[in-house]
Design a protein around this motif. Sequence first.
Motif, PDB file in Angstrom:
ATOM      1  N   MET A 247       0.822  -1.206   0.000  1.00 50.00           N
ATOM      2  CA  MET A 247       0.000   0.000   0.000  1.00 50.00           C
ATOM      3  C   MET A 247       0.855   1.254   0.000  1.00 50.00           C
ATOM      4  N   THR A 251       1.332   4.104  -3.531  1.00 53.52           N
ATOM      5  CA  THR A 251       0.865   5.486  -3.364  1.00 53.52           C
ATOM      6  C   THR A 251       1.949   6.500  -3.724  1.00 53.52           C
ATOM      7  N   VAL A 280      -2.158  -2.924 -10.058  1.00 54.22           N
ATOM      8  CA  VAL A 280      -2.375  -2.696  -8.631  1.00 54.22           C
ATOM      9  C   VAL A 280      -2.482  -1.200  -8.344  1.00 54.22           C
ATOM     10  N   ASN A 284      -6.246   0.306  -7.036  1.00 51.52           N
ATOM     11  CA  ASN A 284      -6.293   0.815  -5.667  1.00 51.52           C
ATOM     12  C   ASN A 284      -7.491   1.770  -5.493  1.00 51.52           C
ATOM     13  N   LYS A 287      -6.600   5.699  -4.289  1.00 50.24           N
ATOM     14  CA  LYS A 287      -5.472   6.333  -4.977  1.00 50.24           C
ATOM     15  C   LYS A 287      -5.321   7.781  -4.497  1.00 50.24           C
TER      16      LYS A 287
END
Length: 336
Positions: A247, A251, A280, A284, A287
């Motif tokens: 994660m 980002t 991916v 997400n 985002k």
Amino acid sequence: MASFSFFKQAKPKTPSELVKATRYVLFGLDSKLPSDPKALEEAEKNLAAIKQALLGDVETEPNPEQISQIVLEACRGDFLETLVQKLPLLTWEARKDSVQIWSVLLRQKIGISACCLEYLENHLHLLDLLVICYQNKDAAINAGAMLRECARYPSLVKYLLESSSFDLFFGYVELPNFDIASDSFATFKELLTKHETVVSEYLSVHYAKFFGRYEHLLSSVNYVTRRQSLKLLADILLEKQHSNIMMQYITEVQNLRTVMTLLKDSSKNIRSLAFHLFKVFVANPRKPPSIVKVLSQNCAKLLSFLEDFHLDKEDEQFEEEKEMVVKELEGLADQE
């Protein structure tokens, strides 16, 4: 007239005596001086005898009592340390036997005690010496096999990941010698995939440093390095136990740009691997604005790329994932 022999036949060494004798002859080898052929021959002969005692042969099963004696003497007399220190000086056959001896010793237990593993845990600098052996073209492959045996144990992996010697792998995997580069990557991969909890803790603490260096592997001019590194990155990030790491990774704009660059690679294999990471970022649901902005700015190019992007053989899952990515990108384009 009776004949007498003035020379007694040498009494066979006990397992403990054999380990002591081997350590003694190994200790006498000096990297600064030409090795004595007789000493090298004796070291090779003794190591072969230790290997046979530990593993047996086609005619003889290994004797548990003899194995226990070898294990105890190896731990008690710094045999393991001497073996690592002198590994580059040994003959090819002796180095090969050393790898097998090392592996068997680390796996042995006497009662509930893993004697040789405990010895290594108290002499962790030996792991650093094995990593440095990658700089020796003769001993590199043998040291790599010994390190991968160490990778079976979480305590040793934890030390290696935290050690400054781990940073050397980022250079080793790009060495011009293909065999050594490949072997070092195999060890690098083993350290980063064998024990998820240990690796997750390491990446959480050293996230910026690790992925900063890893980006250089993904942009390497060497095709094999790019492909292997991209595959390993996907294996790491998509591991369930590393979800927090993933994660964080998806980002960050720089990571997205790196993956998008790999989508344009001349190799179809690398483009395919890059897609599995790219999806991916796109999928997400949370985002950040910076990621949305980059995807939106490149929507037209990405959609054009995906229109012509197909695998060599039919793959239902891939087609479904591609359709999902296309829909998500089209949705971003409509928001512009």
